[in-house]
Design an enzyme around this catalytic site. Structure first.
Site, PDB file in Angstrom:
ATOM      1  N   SER A 107      44.126  40.102  51.824  1.00  0.00           N
ATOM      2  CA  SER A 107      44.518  41.239  50.993  1.00  0.00           C
ATOM      3  C   SER A 107      44.351  42.528  51.786  1.00  0.00           C
ATOM      4  O   SER A 107      43.512  42.613  52.698  1.00  0.00           O
ATOM      5  CB  SER A 107      43.642  41.307  49.731  1.00  0.00           C
TER       6      SER A 107
ATOM      7  N   TYR B  90      35.133  41.790  45.926  1.00  0.00           N
ATOM      8  CA  TYR B  90      36.449  41.201  46.195  1.00  0.00           C
ATOM      9  C   TYR B  90      36.911  41.570  47.604  1.00  0.00           C
ATOM     10  O   TYR B  90      37.347  40.700  48.378  1.00  0.00           O
ATOM     11  CB  TYR B  90      37.470  41.693  45.169  1.00  0.00           C
TER      12      TYR B  90
END
Length: 248
Positions: A148, A161
């Site tokens: 990501s 995250y």
């Protein structure tokens, strides 16, 4: 765009029940790959496998949980029984649960670590021999890890995250030193804002950002995976960051 050398390959896609995983499985199958659909939601997988077969492709629904090594190993055995050796692995399963670290949600931290980091490692462990054996026999072998933009860009409340995705990006880099000399390509893909189920886990601030700058579709990310894995076997697109044009 020619994706001819995807035909006849056996691919495993985790997180295939929705989003990027689903779109990637559909596209790989459309270009002639045999695709094992791996995720927890069996009904979704069965429906997707049926759709792929109806369109003339080959697909196998395999219910598995990447947080459980036994489940992953059983899935790998089932794929080999059905399709033989695997030459393309897309590590896409992931979860995003944003909250301030001060909230101390250790259950959510553990879930993200187990899925986004250890889950990736479990899948790699299960298919390393397939990939290296495929390459040793002159075939094209690919490991694709979906990370990501959060591996590099800080977003408020996404510390854990982002840390898990930074681990995936580093892992991909390190694995090239192990797999590259054995002719196995490792591609790390870092999407920006993308329309997937993960957005249903987030707050209105990120939703507002999507509304402001736009988002990629899952199909657009799938096209990136198909492009990277269909290049000549000596070409490794090692690191691909894919963002909406308006996302800084």
């Amino acid at each position: 765009m020619s994706y001819e050398n995807l035909a006849g390959r056996t691919a495993v896609v985790t997180g295939a029940a929705s989003g990027i995983g689903e779109a990637t499985a559909v596209l790989l199958a459309a270009h002639g790959a045999r695709v094992a659909l791996v995720a927890r939601r069996g009904e979704r997988l069965d429906a997707l496998a049926g759709k792929i077969r109806a369109d003339g492709g080959e697909a196998l629904a395999v219910v598995a949980d990447v947080t459980d090594q036994g489940s992953v190993d059983e899935a790998a055995a089932r794929v080999r029984d059905a399709y033989g050796r695997v030459g393309l692995v897309v590590n896409n399963a992931g979860v995003m649960l944003p909250h301030p670290v001060a909230d101390g949600r250790t259950d959510e931290w553990q879930r993200m670590l187990d899925t986004n980091v250890t889950g990736v490692l479990r899948v790699i462990r299960a298919f390393t021999a397939d990939l290296t054996d495929t390459a040793a026999e002159g075939g094209t072998a690919d490991l694709v890890n979906v990370s990501s933009i959060a591996a590099h860009v800080v977003f408020p409340d996404y510390a854990v995250y982002g840390a898990t995705k930074a681990a995936v990006t580093y892992l991909s880099q390190a694995l090239r030193t192990e797999f590259g000399p054995r002719d196995v390509r490792v591609t790390n893909i870092e999407p920006g804002l993308t329309e997937t189920e993960l957005l249903t886990h987030v707050d209105t601030e990120l939703a507002g950002m999507v509304e402001s700058v736009g988002a990629l579709s899952a199909q657009e990310l799938a096209d990136v995976v198909a492009y990277a894995t269909s290049r000549p076997r000596h070409v490794n697109l090692r690191q691909i960051m894919v963002l909406p044009t308006r996302q800084a």
